[in-house]
Design a protein around this motif. Structure first.
Motif, PDB file in Angstrom:
ATOM      1  N   GLU B 112       0.837  -1.250   0.006  1.00  0.00           N
ATOM      2  CA  GLU B 112      -0.055  -0.040  -0.101  1.00  0.00           C
ATOM      3  C   GLU B 112       0.917   1.158   0.031  1.00  0.00           C
ATOM      4  OE1 GLU B 112      -3.463   1.307   2.886  1.00  0.00           O
ATOM      5  OE2 GLU B 112      -3.499  -0.825   2.432  1.00  0.00           O
ATOM      6  N   GLU B 115       2.378   1.746  -3.471  1.00  0.00           N
ATOM      7  CA  GLU B 115       1.297   2.167  -4.555  1.00  0.00           C
ATOM      8  C   GLU B 115       1.430   3.718  -4.370  1.00  0.00           C
ATOM      9  OE1 GLU B 115       0.158   2.269  -7.586  1.00  0.00           O
ATOM     10  OE2 GLU B 115       0.577   0.361  -6.764  1.00  0.00           O
ATOM     11  N   ARG B 116       1.438   4.342  -2.949  1.00  0.00           N
ATOM     12  CA  ARG B 116       1.144   5.714  -2.697  1.00  0.00           C
ATOM     13  C   ARG B 116       2.469   6.334  -3.075  1.00  0.00           C
ATOM     14  NH1 ARG B 116       3.365   7.922   0.988  1.00  0.00           N
ATOM     15  NH2 ARG B 116       3.817   6.055   2.030  1.00  0.00           N
ATOM     16  N   ARG B 118       4.555   5.365  -5.687  1.00  0.00           N
ATOM     17  CA  ARG B 118       4.574   5.655  -7.136  1.00  0.00           C
ATOM     18  C   ARG B 118       3.836   6.775  -7.464  1.00  0.00           C
ATOM     19  NH1 ARG B 118       4.309  -0.271  -6.676  1.00  0.00           N
ATOM     20  NH2 ARG B 118       6.427  -1.187  -7.144  1.00  0.00           N
ATOM     21  N   THR B 119       2.583   6.952  -6.946  1.00  0.00           N
ATOM     22  CA  THR B 119       1.753   7.994  -7.352  1.00  0.00           C
ATOM     23  C   THR B 119       2.356   9.194  -7.235  1.00  0.00           C
ATOM     24  OG1 THR B 119      -0.098   6.511  -6.373  1.00  0.00           O
ATOM     25  CG2 THR B 119      -0.594   8.652  -7.230  1.00  0.00           C
TER      26      THR B 119
END
Lengths: 383, 648
Positions: B112, B115-116, B118-119
């Motif tokens: 999680e 993912e954050r 990468r954004t």
């Protein structure tokens, strides 16, 4: 007096020509270019690469071109002016077909060792052709409508090609320089008044056309005009260049922040700081004094040219010198107006200072013609 | 082509004129340019210089270190520990995904978080560090540091985070901090810029929230030079922040730890207060929770476990919880009656097991009745009828006034969340709150601390301390702030006669030292430490007539939430009171059985400043107490050793 009436014997020949070069003008050109080297060194953060080194090489090349051109008699240049004009038109068409797109416009052709911008060549070729035309045309016909229409067409053809690239700045420069030569040749005042009136009409038409199907300018050109009129409207977008440029200029003050101390250019707030906006770096680092000094050197070059033009008794020489002087003047006047927020950002470099090959090479070639006219000017024949 | 030289000369003359004219125009234009330059560079220079500086200089805040909290002996309760996180600068990493893959083979990375990250990477310029993992252990961070050459662009970074080494012991007292949320910001008028630092921690509840003003400190700042894309070129100067003020509580962490352990898994509260200066020595609400869970954001599962627990671990029962004080209120009724001359100390009231008030029967807890009861006996044996009788004669307003004098119905000013005021009903209070007239039966209920009467364990402890000393002792939680001793809670003598007080204290003495006292089994053996106390059992339901007819159901047979609350208040030593203790065990049953033993153990622990000798207990209890002491000792040692040895 036409070139045919020169006293061939009174003009210097061979290597003696070197002694008759306009050394004052040469010195001024070297000075201006050196200012360019200094500023390119500064914007590179105190390094000869990536800009100073190629610029010096090009300058050396340009200087040799100038000497070679200067050695060749001025009548040769008169004779090839039609050829030069047609050649430049061919180049303009070529750039349309094979040109490289840069900054949203097709402007140059890669010819191996450098990128050639045909529009630069066109400026000089046009001036040469017009000078030759009025040299050929009997003075009394100068203001006759048909004889006025022909040079207007000669101006508009390359202008249209350049405008299609699209390069608004250069096309305006072409028209202004062409018009300048016509004015000097003695075309009647009334034509110019009419053209200026028509120009005003066209500008309003252009603005009227905005948003309609037959829009006369590209959207980006409209936007540039908008932001020129009110840069604060979009300070981080299109108005960014002008705003940052004015900040850099203004923060320079009287004497500037010192060589390599300009924060605006060093920290990349200035766009295109090595090309179109190099004057802002100079003004930031050397202040008002530095800016006015450069302006004075430029004006001195103009004064030298005018003096040279008046001294030349031959019509082609006078007109070609004045045409080149006008072109040169338009270069720095438009560029400086642009960075000071007096004109829209149109992409005109600061002559001899901005980083760039073709402009410098072509200008030095043009000054070669000025030098040639100076060397081969008619002298009192020794009796 | 031969031309007329005359014409040529004329043409040349014209050209010269025009050339000079153009030259003049050009000069004029150049003059205009120079004027513009002068305007920008000289007239407006200051303004543009300022704009250039604004462009160039960014101010970055430096978060201040939060003030630390210590107990009265200097044991650390809330501290700032280095917290490690792993960041990556995409520009330096080159192939970011390859680096992340390598990194995840070394340390566990949360998908999680990744993912954050990468954004974030897609949005921010490549030279800004992106956090890949937060709150990493020392071991993992060492692994990253050792493998640094294989992980380009990856940096282990250190920051400060709040740590509560005492775990649950102080969860209710000092609360906890957490990352500042949008909701927190929306509540503030003019939030300090430091709160905008991502994941900056602020006090959420308890002491941490109440004294946020001094604990937070002042943010420092550094001025950095940035370029047009925001990359930091160099630091220009730096002003360090001012750390938050260190705090020392009046609480004794050792005692607090003991009390917490003694309360065990009961839903209970206990307060130990210094009778002389009002210092709160221990204030425990049970069950507790680990405040460290909240510091970095509690998981949904953990949070649900806490909120769905019937025993309400998140509520601070010591100050937020209010209970009918039951028989522990009888001292107040007695004092009100004595002070108003309604009853003499030797006067007796006949207790047949009930009293008829306005046509309704009010029962004594002892159905058979206590017979002739004087003040001392009424306290010792906790006779209800005695209090119905004297209270009706005294009147509710005077009783409430007395209660307020002893700190009931008063909101004590403590730096804790949601300190309850409790209720001491008066006639006016009832008519304004319920729009109903006060009934005589209400007075009867109030006299034995039932009905509308509500008090928090803290208030009961303060009441005991005030009875013990006759002074208006006020509770104090904050001992010193930034090294400055805070005003003591020692108070002025109360406007109550020493005689009445002595009578009431004597009654309380009998409760735990007279063979027939309700708390005799929870007495303290050594003469010099003898304890005076009062039991209380407060009903949480009405006993219906039908129930009464069928015989009152025993507490053990009721579901937990319907059992009576068990209360006990006390002070000791009787001769020279040092500590007052109040214990409430929710739904614990009888006060003598569920609350008094706890209070006695806590009192002894406080008096002996550690585990008391077995001799302090009555002989019969000693073997049982020994086993209990050993059990508690084991439970207390279970906690991580490191956290208990960090004496500052």
């Amino acid at each position: 007096m036409s070139y045919l009436e020169y006293h061939a014997k009174s003009t210097p020949t061979g290597l003696r020509k070197v002694l008759h070069l306009n050394w004052g003008l040469t010195l001024l050109l070297i000075t201006v270019s050196s200012v360019g080297f200094l500023m390119l060194y500064s914007v590179a953060g105190g390094s000869f690469s990536p800009w100073v080194e190629p610029q010096v090489k090009r300058f050396a090349l340009g200087l040799s071109v100038m000497f070679v051109v200067a050695m060749i008699p001025i009548w040769f240049w008169r004779n090839i002016s039609v050829l030069a004009y047609l050649g430049s038109l061919a180049l303009l068409v070529a750039v349309e077909l094979f040109g490289t797109v840069g900054m949203g416009a097709q402007r140059w052709i890669d010819i191996g060792f450098m990128r050639l911008q045909p529009s630069e060549v066109t400026k000089i070729a046009l001036v040469m052709l017009l000078a030759a035309y009025y040299d050929w045309l009997p003075a009394e016909k100068t203001s006759r409508p048909l004889w006025v229409l022909l040079p207007v067409i000669l101006i508009l053809v390359p202008t249209a090609l350049v405008l299609k690239q699209p390069d608004l700045g250069t096309s305006i420069l072409l028209m202004a320089a062409g018009g300048g030569v016509m004015f000097l040749a003695g075309v009647h005042w009334a034509y110019f008044v009419a053209v200026i009136a028509a120009g005003v009409g066209l500008v309003s038409a252009v603005f009227q056309s905005r948003g309609t199907e037959w829009q006369l300018l590209k959207d980006y050109q409209f936007r540039r005009i908008d932001t020129f009129l009110d840069p604060s409207q979009d300070p981080l977008g299109a108005g960014y260049h002008i705003t940052q440029s004015k900040i850099a200029l203004g923060s320079g003050g009287w004497s500037g922040r010192g060589f390599m101390q300009g924060t605006q250019s060093r920290l990349n707030f200035l766009p295109e700081k090595h090309t179109d906006f190099i004057f802002t770096t100079l003004a930031e680092e050397f202040g008002f004094i530095g800016g006015v000094t450069l302006l004075s050197i430029y004006m001195l070059i103009i004064v030298f040219c005018i003096a040279s033009a008046i001294a030349a008794k031959d019509r082609f020489s006078s007109l070609v010198i004045m045409g080149i002087a006008i072109t040169f003047f338009l270069f720095f006047a438009v560029n400086m107006s642009m960075v000071m927020g007096l004109a829209p950002v149109v992409g005109v470099p600061l002559p001899m200072v901005s980083y760039g090959g073709s402009a410098m090479l072509v200008l030095l070639g043009a000054f070669g013609i000025v030098q040639s006219a100076h060397i081969h000017r008619p002298r009192q024949a020794s009796r | 082509m031969k031309r007329n030289p005359k014409d040529l000369d004329a043409a040349h003359g014209k050209m010269t004129r025009r050339a000079l004219f153009l030259g003049g125009l050009q000069l004029a234009f150049a003059g205009g340019l120079a004027a513009r330059m002068r305007y920008l560079q000289v007239d407006q220079a200051d303004e543009f210089r300022l704009l250039a500086e604004e462009n160039r200089i960014n101010i970055r805040l430096l978060p201040p270190a939060r003030g630390q909290i210590f107990d009265r002996n200097g044991l650390i309760i809330a501290q700032n520990s280095p917290s490690y996180r792993i960041t990556v600068v995409p520009e330096d990493a080159g192939d970011v995904e390859a680096v992340i893959a390598k990194l995840s083979s070394l340390v566990p990375l949360d998908p999680e978080d990744l993912e954050r990250a990468r954004t974030e990477m897609r949005r921010s310029p490549p030279f800004l560090p992106i956090t890949l993992a937060d709150q990493i252990g020392w071991e993992d961070i060492s692994k990253v540091a050792v493998n640094a050459p294989a992980l380009p662009g990856v940096t282990p970074e250190v920051g400060l985070t709040r740590v509560y080494p005492q775990l649950g012991d102080f969860a209710h007292v000092i609360g906890y901090v957490g990352p500042v949320s949008d909701y927190d910001l929306s509540k503030m008028e003019d939030p300090e810029p430091v709160l905008m630092i991502p994941r900056f921690q602020i006090g959420k509840v308890g002491f941490e929230a109440k004294r946020e003003d001094v604990l937070r400190g002042k943010a420092g700042a550094k001025r950095v030079e940035v370029n047009a894309t925001g990359r930091v070129m160099r630091e220009l100067d730096r002003r360090e922040g001012i750390s938050g003020a260190d705090m020392q509580l009046t609480i004794d962490a050792e005692l607090q730890n003991y009390v917490q352990a003694r309360l065990g898994r009961e839903s209970a509260a206990a307060v130990v207060i210094d009778c002389e200066d009002g210092d709160i020595r221990a204030i425990c609400s049970s069950p507790s929770f680990d405040p460290n869970l909240f510091v970095r954001g509690i998981s949904v599962a953990d949070y649900r476990m806490l909120t769905e627990d019937n025993y309400r671990p998140l509520s601070n029962k010591t100050v937020q919880g209010t209970y009918p004080p039951g028989s522990t209120f009888k001292m107040i009724t007695a004092l009100a009656a004595l002070e108003n001359g309604v009853v003499g100390p030797e006067e007796t009231v006949w207790c047949p097991g009930h009293l008829k008030v306005a046509g309704r029967r009010f029962h004594c807890w002892k159905r058979a009745g206590h017979g002739h009861v004087d003040l001392n006996t009424s306290l010792k044996r906790s006779c209800d009828v005695y209090y119905y009788d004297v209270a009706i004669k005294t009147g509710i307003d005077k009783i409430s006034e007395m209660a307020n004098l002893f700190g009931l119905g008063i909101k004590h000013d403590l730096p804790m969340s949601a300190v309850a005021q409790g209720i001491t009903p008066t006639k006016e209070w009832k008519s304004s709150s319920y729009g109903k007239d006060w009934l005589i039966g209400d007075t009867a209920n109030a006299s034995i601390g039932q009905g509308y009467m509500l008090a928090s364990p803290l208030q009961l402890a303060v009441m005991s301390a005030r009875i013990a000393t006759g002074r208006s002792v006020t509770p104090r939680l904050l001992k010193s702030l930034d090294g400055v001793e805070q005003p003591s809670g020692a108070g002025e003598p109360l406007p109550v006669s020493e005689n009445s007080l002595r009578m009431v204290r004597r009654g309380m003495y009998s409760v735990s030292n007279d063979r027939r006292g309700t708390a005799y089994r929870s007495r303290i053996a050594p003469k010099e430490m003898e304890m005076a106390g009062k039991t209380g059992t407060s009903q949480v339901r009405n006993i219906t007539a039908a129930e009464r007819a069928a015989g009152v159901i025993r507490n053990e047979d009721l579901p937990w939430e319907r059992r009576d609350h068990a209360l006990f208040v006390c002070f000791a030593p009787y001769d020279k009171p040092k500590y007052a203790v109040a214990v409430v065990v929710e739904h614990g049953g009888g006060g003598s059985k569920a609350a008094a033993p706890v209070a006695r153990d806590v009192m002894l622990q406080a008096l002996y400043n550690g585990t008391p000798p077995l001799e302090a207990y009555p002989k019969a209890d000693r073997s049982r107490i020994k086993a209990q002491q050993e059990r508690l000792e084991r439970e207390r040692v279970k906690r991580p050793l490191g956290s208990r040895s960090s004496r500052a």
